[in-house]
Write a protein that holds these residues in place. Structure first.
Motif, mmCIF file in Angstrom:
data_model
loop_
_atom_site.group_PDB
_atom_site.id
_atom_site.type_symbol
_atom_site.label_atom_id
_atom_site.label_comp_id
_atom_site.label_asym_id
_atom_site.label_seq_id
_atom_site.Cartn_x
_atom_site.Cartn_y
_atom_site.Cartn_z
ATOM 1 N N TYR A 1338 -38.714 -7.954 -5.274
ATOM 2 C CA TYR A 1338 -37.605 -7.011 -5.395
ATOM 3 C C TYR A 1338 -36.447 -7.543 -4.586
ATOM 4 C CZ TYR A 1338 -39.899 -5.443 -1.066
ATOM 5 O OH TYR A 1338 -40.506 -5.384 0.156
ATOM 6 N N GLN A 1439 -33.725 -1.240 -1.041
ATOM 7 C CA GLN A 1439 -34.567 -1.996 -1.959
ATOM 8 C C GLN A 1439 -34.288 -1.547 -3.390
ATOM 9 O OE1 GLN A 1439 -38.618 -1.418 -0.805
ATOM 10 N NE2 GLN A 1439 -38.494 -2.722 1.018
ATOM 11 N N THR A 1440 -34.315 -2.533 -4.298
ATOM 12 C CA THR A 1440 -34.170 -2.228 -5.717
ATOM 13 C C THR A 1440 -34.937 -3.278 -6.513
ATOM 14 O OG1 THR A 1440 -32.596 -1.789 -7.495
ATOM 15 C CG2 THR A 1440 -32.052 -3.569 -6.000
ATOM 16 N N ASP A 1441 -34.835 -3.228 -7.817
ATOM 17 C CA ASP A 1441 -35.566 -4.170 -8.656
ATOM 18 C C ASP A 1441 -35.092 -5.599 -8.401
ATOM 19 O OD1 ASP A 1441 -36.901 -2.044 -9.730
ATOM 20 O OD2 ASP A 1441 -35.501 -1.816 -11.412
ATOM 21 N N TYR A 1442 -35.882 -6.531 -8.866
ATOM 22 C CA TYR A 1442 -35.581 -7.946 -8.669
ATOM 23 C C TYR A 1442 -34.459 -8.348 -9.616
ATOM 24 C CZ TYR A 1442 -36.232 -12.985 -8.172
ATOM 25 O OH TYR A 1442 -36.040 -14.324 -7.936
#
Length: 2045
Positions: A1338, A1439-1442
């Motif tokens: 991520y 934090q977030t998606d990759y």
């Protein structure tokens, strides 16, 4: 009438005369229009004086003249002709022309109308005596139509008539004319011809006489005509009606005439005595059946001797039901019956008596008719009678006495209903007579045929098989039921025969009386083909002696005249009883399941058919079993309890409601049938499944399906009566829908136009749930139908019901139109025009729609710019038109039209006419001198040429100032604020000084001259003077004192009451202030500025103020003196503020009295400029700030806003007042228009949204007017108050007041106010480093900040371009290893942030929004307390998606803020932090404050203190942050994918280079012309044959090819095209052969080709060919385009090709394929590398190098795209799509580079000189023998030719047979001798290249540079990418490569080839070899060449082509015939080679 007025609007624009009248009048048209066509004037029934008809023609001429009664003498002076009317002519509603004359003609060219249609011409006139809108002329309509006629029969309605029956014909016509006549003709009719004028029409009174309704409707408006005609003879007759004159129309119809009467019978008596034998007859006609009549004629005197004759269709009968005459005196003369067709007849009877010459006729109850025949007086007579119509006619002949011995005859025709009698009485010798009677029937009651001709209707049946107990059967037959009078005539004879029909077993006779009642019981009724009730049955019992059928013969006879015999065998076979069918009835015979509702009763019925002839007993039984499904058997041991069911033991089963539960059941029926007195039991069964389902929901809306409700009353939709029949348990969901179109429910799609309520967003009602809906009054528009639908749902079941609601319209609207400003008799154009047009009985819930329109005095709507000319628009209750709008009016009067429509359907309108006072006519003004010096030169302004009808004129001269540039008021059209130089009635001003001009504009000073009339309307002229700095600055002090002294004297003198002196004093004071401002900027002059300025202010104080102009003078002075306010002392400022306070009060009083807004608001700009200067001075010197002075400033400011509010109306656009340091926004709205809710998506930054109190008692009325003023300050105007340094927003002040009816403003505090303040700071901003975490799963980032021991709530906002969701984790401290977050949040981009854990409490956070995270005070306090330290570090992780593969600091920004709202209740108070709180819409751009007032109430009296409240936002201390991105983000490793890709490309390139260089060298060495081995030097004909093999797959061949040339003078032999060992006829090759012939063939017309089918590829595709005659240089072209092969069935067959006509266009498909192939092999950069032959100078190596450069450049562009896109990352699932898109884009970007390099290589170098060679193929006997064909097969070989071969030394060494050596040597000897015939090639001039020579090195330099740089940067960028990015780059690069190779170039070739095929193409348009090179033949050198020895090396002679011809000893000569692909380019650059024959001979030896 409204529609008529709107239609006349265009007409009224033509004529503008007339004035308004009190009422509308309609007058006749002034013109009379006529249409005199070539056949006269035509008319229609609807014509009148205003409607004219015209017969259509291609050219129609209309005449018009004055109407009767309208003279040419007008209403003007006597004898003066009046002006003609203005008339508009329209054709079918389209404008035709405008005419303004009294008489003339109009010619039209029209198209023929469709049948039955017409064209309408309308003439609309207006005249001076009748002008709109008070008077209108009636329109004149001219209908242009064609003649239309209809012909029909009025009576009788049928086309079949009888002879002499009157027939009424009618016709109708649309038009008539005085000269038209209708001609009727009908051959055989009476009359046969008739002329009827068209004017003799008559109406048909009854519409029922028309045959059809459509005809009746059409003829109702037409002229009708009718006539009566009779026909004497039967047959078909044609009736024709035509018009004698044009237009010629002829109509016809056919009539069938039949005889009127049909003869029935005739009787004749014997000779009777007149006195002794009177005649007495009675007759009787009785209907026996519907189609049978009986007639009897009785002689009551029984004289006898009657002779009767009957017609063929009658049948005599004695009628068995009628007894014979009871008396001997009666004799039946005739008794018959016959059949008829028609309606039911009635019974008729009558009598006939003849006594003593008097005949009496009696019929029914009619009056008897007596006729005295006078036998002694009349020779003959005829009488015709018809009952109910009297005597038809009577004629008598030879009256008088005559001889008694001559007979005389009397004829009587007598008709009674359907019967007609013809009676003839013949008297003989006066004593005797004979009587004859003829009976006729009317033809319309047509007799059909006699009974003898009819087939007897008899049906015979066998009664079936004998029963078990009996051995006999029955024979049953039926006949139609007969009348009792005819029953005795029927007789039946039955004969039964034995089995062999050899003898009669039984014989019986039956009569009608033997019939059996209910005979149908012996047969099955279903087998009867007739209605048993209408037939009579007979039964005969037949004994059965055997089981075989018994033959029977039934004979039927009627009255001994008609008979019929029927053979009917009797069945005697015995059979047992059986059950034919046992079936439970169901809707579909194939269905096995019935679906029934639990709550509904249902029935099951069994159809049981039994075939049995004896009595039976039936035992039915029903059984019910529960079932799981239809495939598995139920449990037969557990049937359902059926006690509640009815009919268990019957075939009809009734299942009551709710008897069975939900589920599947099997109903099993069994039946046992037992014949009586037997032990036999017959059984049958059937079964069916029944699915018990839930019942449909019952929907019930009270009130029925249609209701009518009142508009102003509340009503309800009650659906509480809906229920579930199955169970009352469980909830039901109610959903209401509404629409205005019932069709919307079919698609359940919402249409905006069909919405019922404004708040309705879809089909659902605004409050869709609940069983009862209460509709408030006036919620729905009246006069409309609404379709409500209630849908209820329970589980999966749904049901609905509809109810139509009709809302009655409400009460009519009442408009209260008032004038607010500029309300005089005429409008002053230089002032505003304000109206109020409110609807007095409209409520806000009615949502009235106002619409203003402006019309001219001729009622024509004006295209008015409502947006720029008004401040309210045209859609409000108020209208405010800007000043200067009607400054140049086009019309003297106007009409304002207001229409109001409420959403409930009501509407009304109002018209307000007004006149405009035209300003004075403009003249000219000038100023003298134009140039001068300030305060020293005296200027004079002089005007002339101004005129006006409203005198006197006054002149006002204004010296412009800088106030309009520094202070703007948006509501003022033109701000001309400045000091007044002069005001008076004289057009010339006294000499006066002027202030200094504007230095930046060359010292230009602007003056405004306003010339006013008596009604204040003025015309303005602008003048410009150039006033420079004074020359003598030393005298300025004296000038200053002189000005002040003069001003003081004028203000203190006895004439101070005069306005002119006060204005003059003010102007002089203004000059003194302007002088001080000039001295301030002049360092030479030093004066006590503060003292002098105080003197100026004191002088201004002495000027009395009583009018607007005096206010202007004082304000101008103060604004000028305060321009340098820093030079003023505090006392001067206080004095100025005091004077401004006085002036403001007087301005408010003047404004309330005179009601002029424009001038007052101009003065407010000057006052606000003064206040801005004073306030700026206070803020500059913060130490000397006076709170009292600031309070006075705001008091004046509040008064100024009150003045502006006076000129505003509700719903007007807001007024914006702008100064250099603060702005004021003024709004005025009614309470109902103030929104009480705030949108969550509000984007306003400096806005004020009040919320009013709700409720009828405490809240304001809806029409209460509120005025709102919003003050915006860039800097705090209260520097002495606290928090000044912490304020981070603009300071906003607001004042809200209620406007009373008299204009007074009462302060008002709203219930709540939402204020938005724009930030100026107070936000901690930084870019957050984001990237992939160490696990690369991520994207993460984080920051650190410190909190103190007394924390407050902290907010931070995430700003990013990505629309992703962030997980926000909050940790304590900096060590995150194995740490648990203390709080976690989920931040969304489109909704509020939510806490992801229960432990996080956000209730005390007031700010909530997308991407806004709140760390509440409670959380931070808990963290600090748990740590025990004074401060604590807080770590926030995102934090977030990759989505990011590399660290990026530009993607995410963090904004940290923490604010408080400050409230100031007036200038005298302090900032408060408790009144207003932070709102939820606060973000990094704005602060949202919510102020709720519970202590401030409305006061009825004005407050002494300023009622302006202020608001600001302060910042709380923000923490310092540290970015933790480097600690969280993983390091990205390098990868070498790009390096490996580049290395692979170079390796492949090097390999291909070696191959390309070899191919280029090979192609430069040799080009062939193949000389056939069997050519003879002595041959006369020499031909160069070029064959083009196609480029298709497998187009080449390995077979031997034979060719025969066919010319004008003969044909050659079949020649083998020998080419070994050189390859030929390959795919795409061009092969040249030199062929000689023994004789000259002349022009070649065709050639033949054949193959020998040898080799691996026996087929060959020959594309085209060319043959060049070497002697004449003539070339023939052949377009072949065929596949060639050897036909095994006919091996000698050859394919023939004819020469192509050069003038004939080629087939487009052939040319397209040839051209497309050439472009692919020549221009396709990749495919051309691998082409068989490369033509031109652009070699394979150059093409390959170019392709390498383009490929590497494409990779570079792709990788640059990926590098540029690193900041714009996309989700993983979109990356590959993005890679393909990037590849497509990059392929297009590299096209220019490819085109540039190709251009430089291709067009900057010459074609290389070819190596030309004569090819002598080897002759091997093994192959050459196979190549020689026999003469028989070829039919072309000459037997005289020597075919003995000559051996060659070299070939002989390899040959095994000496004979073969001799053969080969001979052939080679012939070839060498023939080679000398090729002498030279025609010289072709060199073709120079298009570009310069140095372009080739430039191209190589570009290739090298692009290759090196691209490779370097590809590797450089690629090493920094991760594997994923490199893989995506590789996909994009591959896409670019494939697009470039397989799409771009091919598409380009297809496009150019298609474009070249558009126009016709011919042979010369194709590239041919002979178009470039020509071979010459010289036979003189043959002998010289024959001495050459034979050597193997001579097979191929190679000679380099010289660019320049040398001497003959060194020159070489050869033929140049290149062999390459089919569509190669022209070889125009090859040069011919010259070979000297001597040198050639030397080499041979």
């Amino acid at each position: 009438m409204a529609a008529l007025l709107l239609l006349l609007l265009p007409l009224l624009a033509c004529c503008r005369r007339g004035s308004a009248a009190s009422s509308v009048r309609l007058r006749p048209s002034p013109l009379r229009v006529s249409c005199p066509g070539p056949y006269g004037q035509v008319f229609q029934r609807q014509d009148n004086e205003h409607r004219v008809s015209c017969l259509w023609n291609s050219t129609v001429t209309l005449h018009y003249q004055p109407a009767p009664g309208v003279g040419l003498e007008g209403e003007g002076e006597v004898g003066q002709p009046s002006s003609p009317p203005c008339c508009l002519w329209y054709l079918n509603a389209a404008s035709l022309r405008n005419i303004s004359r009294w008489s003339g003609q109009v010619v039209l060219q029209t198209e023929a109308p469709s049948p039955g249609a017409s064209s309408l011409l309308t003439v609309q006139c207006s005249s001076a005596s009748c002008a709109a809108p008070a008077c209108f002329h009636r329109n004149v309509s001219v209908e242009i139509a064609e003649q239309d006629m209809r012909l029909f029969v009025l009576w009788p309605q049928t086309r079949v008539v009888q002879a002499w029956q009157p027939v009424e014909l009618g016709w109708c016509a649309r038009l008539k004319s005085a000269g038209w006549q209708y001609r009727f003709s009908s051959r055989g009719g009476v009359p046969s011809t008739l002329l009827l004028p068209s004017s003799e029409h008559r109406d048909i009174t009854s519409p029922d006489v028309y045959p059809t309704v459509e005809l009746q409707q059409t003829c109702a408006t037409y002229y009708s005509y009718r006539l009566t005609v009779r026909y004497r003879h039967p047959g078909i007759h044609i009736a024709l009606v035509s018009i004698e004159q044009m237009p010629h129309i002829s109509l016809s119809l056919s009539l069938k005439v039949e005889p009127d009467l049909v003869h029935v019978l005739s009787i004749s008596s014997k000779l009777l005595s007149v006195p002794q034998q009177p005649l007495s007859l009675s007759w009787w006609l009785q209907p026996l059946t519907l189609s049978t009549l009986a007639y009897r004629l009785v002689d009551t005197q029984a004289m006898g001797g009657w002779v009767c004759s009957y017609s063929s269709f009658t049948l005599p009968s004695n009628f068995c039901a009628i007894s014979t005459p009871q008396s001997l005196d009666e004799t039946v003369v005739a008794s018959v019956y016959f059949h008829v067709d028609g309606k039911r007849f009635e019974e008729l009877m009558g009598e006939l008596h003849l006594l003593n010459g008097t005949l009496s006729l009696t019929a029914g109850k009619e009056t008897p008719i007596h006729i005295n025949l006078c036998p002694g007086k009349t020779n003959s007579s005829t009488y015709i009678f018809r009952y109910n119509q009297g005597t038809f006619y009577t004629s008598k002949d030879n009256n008088g006495t005559f001889s008694s011995d001559r007979p005389n005859t009397h004829t009587v025709f007598y008709q009674y209903k359907e019967l007609s009698y013809l009676l003839t009485i013949e008297f003989l010798a006066l004593q005797w007579y004979k009587f004859k009677m003829y009976l006729y029937m009317n033809q319309k009651r047509a007799l059909v045929r006699s009974l003898a001709e009819r087939d007897l209707d008899v049906h015979v049946f066998s009664s079936g098989r004998p029963s078990f107990l009996q051995n006999f059967s029955y024979l049953v037959w039926f006949i139609p039921a007969q009348h009792p009078m005819l029953q005795c005539e029927w007789t039946f004879y039955l004969q039964l025969f034995g089995a062999k029909k050899d003898h009669i077993v039984q014989s019986s006779t039956y009569t009608y009386n033997d019939h059996v009642k209910n005979a149908t019981r012996f047969v099955r009724r279903s087998a009867l083909p007739f209605d048993a009730e209408k037939y009579t049955g007979f039964v005969a019992k037949v004994n059965c002696t055997s089981s075989a059928p018994t033959p029977a013969l039934l004979s039927v006879r009627v009255n001994n005249r008609t008979a019929k015999t029927i053979e009917a065998p009797v069945v005697c076979e015995k059979k047992e009883c059986r059950i034919l069918r046992c079936w439970i009835q169901r809707p579909n015979p194939r269905s096995i399941i019935l679906y029934k509702k639990k709550a509904l009763e249902f029935f099951l019925f069994v159809k049981l058919n039994i075939d049995c002839h004896i009595g039976i007993s039936i035992k039915p039984l029903w059984q019910v079993y529960p079932a799981k499904d239809t495939k598995s058997e139920p449990d037969w041991s557990k049937p359902v309890n059926t006690s509640e069911m009815f009919g268990i033991k019957m075939i009809h089963l009734t299942v009551p409601a709710n008897t069975l539960d939900y589920g599947l059941y099997l109903f099993y029926f069994t039946a046992e049938v037992v014949p009586v007195r037997t032990s036999i039991v017959l059984k049958a069964h059937d079964m069916i499944y029944v699915q018990i389902e839930r019942a449909d929901l019952m929907v019930n809306i009270s009130g029925g399906s249609v209701r009518t409700v009142k508009f102003s009353e509340s009503w309800t939709l009650d659906g509480s009566g809906s229920s579930d029949p199955d169970s009352q348990e469980g909830p039901m969901i109610f959903t209401w829908y509404c629409t205005k179109d019932l069709a919307d429910y079919q698609t359940m799609k919402f249409k905006w136009k069909n919405r019922c309520h404004p708040f309705q967003k879809d089909l659902r009602w605004i409050t869709p749930s609940g069983p009862i809906q209460t509709i408030p009054p006036e919620s729905l528009p009246g006069g409309t139908l609404y379709y409500f639908r209630l849908v209820i749902q329970k589980g999966r079941r749904t049901a609905y019901a509809d109810q139509v609601i009709e809302v009655d319209p409400g009460p009519p609207l009442v408009l209260d139109v008032k004038c607010i400003e500029n309300c005089g008799t005429s409008l002053i154009p230089t002032e505003r025009f304000v109206l109020s047009g409110k609807c007095s009985n409209c409520k806000p819930s009615n949502k009235p729609l106002y619409y203003w329109s402006l019309f001219s005095d001729t009622s024509q709507e004006i295209n008015f710019d409502w947006a720029s000319k008004t401040s309210t628009g045209r859609s409000g209750a108020y209208l405010s038109i800007h000043a200067m709008t009607f400054l140049k009016p086009e019309y003297p009067t106007y009409i304002l039209y207001l229409s109001v429509t409420t959403w409930d359907g009501r509407s009304t309108s109002f018209r307000k006419p007004f006149a405009v006072n035209t300003p004075p006519q403009a003249g000219r003004c000038n100023i003298r001198p134009r140039y001068g010096f300030a305060f020293q030169t005296k200027f004079v302004v002089k005007c002339r040429g101004f005129s006006d009808s409203h005198l006197p004129l006054t002149y006002k001269v204004i010296v412009a100032s800088n106030v309009p540039q520094t202070t703007t008021v948006s509501s003022v059209v033109e701000n001309t604020f400045g000091t007044i130089l002069y005001f008076g009635s004289e057009p010339k001003t006294p000499p006066s000084f002027l202030p200094l001009g504007v230095p930046s504009r060359w010292y230009r000073l602007t003056l405004y001259v306003q010339v006013r009339d008596a009604f204040r309307a003025f015309t303005q002229v602008s003048l410009h003077a150039y006033v420079k700095n004074p020359l003598r600055t030393q005298s300025l002090v004296r000038i200053f004192h002189d000005l002040l002294d003069s001003a003081s004297l004028l203000s203190m003198s006895a004439s101070a009451q005069l306005t002119g002196d006060r204005l003059r004093a003010g102007y002089l004071t203004y000059l003194a202030a302007s002088l001080l401002n000039y001295i301030k900027n002049t360092p030479i002059v030093q004066l006590p500025q503060a003292e002098f300025r105080e003197n100026v202010v004191k002088t201004a104080l002495n000027i009395s103020v009583n009018s607007i102009m005096e206010i202007n003078q004082v304000v101008a002075v103060i604004s000028e003196i305060t321009e340098s306010v820093e030079k003023m002392n505090v006392r001067s400022q206080d004095l100025a503020i005091g004077k401004l306070t006085e002036v403001t009060g007087i301005l408010k009083r003047q404004r309330s009295q005179i009601h002029w807004s424009e001038g007052a608001e101009i003065q407010t700009s000057g006052i606000l400029r003064c206040l801005s200067n004073v306030l700026r001075a206070d803020l500059l010197s913060l130490k000397n700030v006076s709170a009292n002075g600031i309070q006075h400033v705001f008091s004046i400011m509040e008064g100024v806003t009150d003045v502006v509010f006076w000129g505003k109306v509700p719903q007007e656009t807001e007024t914006l007042i702008e100064t250099g340091h603060w702005n004021i926004t003024l709004k005025k709205n009614e309470a109902w228009n103030i929104t009480n809710y705030l949108l969550e998506t509000d984007t306003c930054h400096d806005c004020f949204y009040p919320v009013l109190r709700k409720g009828e008692s405490s809240g304001p009325a809806p029409d209460t007017v509120f005025s709102t003023a919003i003050f915006e300050f860039d800097e705090s105007p209260f520097p002495w108050l606290g928090y000044t340094s912490d304020i981070i927003s603009m300071v906003m002040g607001f004042k809200m007041a209620e406007t009373k009816t008299d204009g007074d403003l009462v302060p008002f505090m709203p219930e709540r106010a939402d204020i938005f303040l724009a930030r100026k700071g107070g936000v901690a901003t930084f870019n957050l480093l984001m990237g992939p975490d160490k696990t690369e799963t991520y994207t993460t980032g984080g920051f650190l900040f410190e909190i103190s021991e007394t924390p407050t709530s902290m907010y931070f906002q995430i700003m990013t371009k990505l629309k992703v969701t962030f997980n926000v984790l909050v940790f304590t401290g900096t060590n995150l290893t194995d740490a648990q977050p203390v709080a976690s949040f989920i931040a969304f981009h489109n909704r509020k942030t939510v806490a992801s854990g229960n432990e996080t409490i956000t209730d005390d956070c007031s700010v909530k929004g997308p991407y806004i995270v709140c760390l509440p005070k409670s959380l931070l306090t808990t963290i600090v307390q748990e740590s025990g330290a004074d401060a604590q570090n807080i770590t926030v992780i995102l934090q977030t998606d990759y989505i990011l593969r590399y660290p990026n600091q530009k993607m995410v920004s963090i904004y940290i803020f923490n604010d408080q709202c400050l409230f100031l209740n007036g200038v005298g108070s302090q900032w408060s932090k408790n009144t207003c709180v932070i709102g939820p819409l606060t973000n990094w751009e704005k602060v949202h404050c919510i102020c709720i007032s519970m202590r401030y109430r409305r006061s009825l009296s004005a407050l002494p203190a300023p009622s302006i409240r202020f608001l600001a936002a302060k910042v709380v201390v923000l923490p310092n942050t540290i970015d933790l991105g480097r600690n969280l983000i993983a390091d990205i490793p390098k990868n070498a994918l790009t390096l490996i890709t580049v290395l692979c490309i170079f390796i492949i390139f090097l390999l291909l280079c070696c191959w390309a260089i070899r191919r280029d060298r090979a192609e430069k060495e040799i080009k062939y012309i193949i000389v056939l081995p069997d050519n003879e030097a002595s041959d006369e004909g020499n031909f160069l044959v070029t064959l083009y093999t196609g480029s298709r797959c497998n187009a080449g061949t390995k077979a031997e090819v034979f060719l025969q040339l066919i010319g004008q003078y003969g044909r050659s032999k079949f020649r083998c095209l020998w080419h070994q060992p050189s390859p030929a006829f390959q795919r795409g090759s061009i092969d040249c052969f030199l062929i000689t012939t023994k004789k000259k063939l002349g022009d070649i017309s065709s050639f033949k080709i054949r193959l020998n089918n040898d080799g691996k590829s026996p087929t060959w595709f020959l594309s085209r060919a060319e043959v060049e005659d070497m002697s004449t240089r003539k070339v023939c072209f052949f377009l072949c385009r065929k596949w060639l092969f050897l036909d095994k069935n006919n091996p000698s067959q050859a394919q023939k090709f004819s020469v192509t006509d050069p003038q004939r266009p080629l087939p487009k498909s052939d040319y397209f394929l040839i051209h497309f192939n050439r472009r692919l092999t020549e221009y396709h950069l990749w495919l051309s590398i691998f082409a068989p032959v490369i033509a031109g100078a652009f070699t394979r190596f150059q093409r390959l190098s170019t392709f390498l450069a383009v490929l590497l450049f494409t990779l570079l562009v792709n990788i640059m795209f990926f590098n540029a896109g690193k900041d714009d990352e996309a989700p993983i699932y979109l990356r590959y799509v993005r890679s393909i898109a990037v590849g497509i884009e990059c392929a297009l970007l590299t096209l220019p580079v490819e085109m540039l390099i190709t251009l430089l290589f291709k067009y900057s170098q010459k074609d290389p000189p070819p190596v030309v060679t004569k090819m002598y193929p080897k002759v091997d006997s093994r192959y050459w023998n196979n190549c020689i064909i026999s003469e028989k097969d070829a039919n072309v070989i000459d037997t005289q030719e020597d075919t003995t071969p000559v051996n060659s030394p070299e070939i002989g060494e390899k040959s095994q047979k000496s004979s073969s050596n001799v053969l080969e040597g001979g052939i080679l000897s012939k070839v060498r001798r023939l080679s000398a015939t090729i002498r030279q090639l025609r010289k072709i001039p060199d073709t120079e290249p298009l570009l310069w020579w140095w372009c080739v090195p430039l191209a190589w330099g570009l290739v090298l540079t692009i290759t090196v740089l691209s490779s370097f940067f590809i590797v450089l960028y690629g090493l920094s990418y991760g594997y994923q990015t490199s893989r995506e780059w590789l996909i994009a690069s591959g896409t670019s490569f494939l697009q470039n190779v397989f799409f771009n170039s091919i598409l380009k070739s297809l496009l150019f080839s298609a474009m070249s095929t558009i126009r016709p193409r011919y042979c010369q348009d194709i590239r041919w070899v002979t178009q470039e090179k020509h071979v010459e033949i010289n036979s003189a050198e043959e002998t010289q060449n024959t001495v050459r020895p034979r050597r193997s090396e001579d097979t191929r002679w190679v000679t380099r082509e010289k660019p320049v011809a040398t001497n003959s000893a060194e020159e070489t000569q050869s033929t140049v015939r290149p062999r390459h692909t089919e569509d190669t380019i022209r070889e125009t650059q090859e040069k011919p080679a010259e070979i000297d024959s001597a040198e050639e001979t030397q080499r041979d030896t």
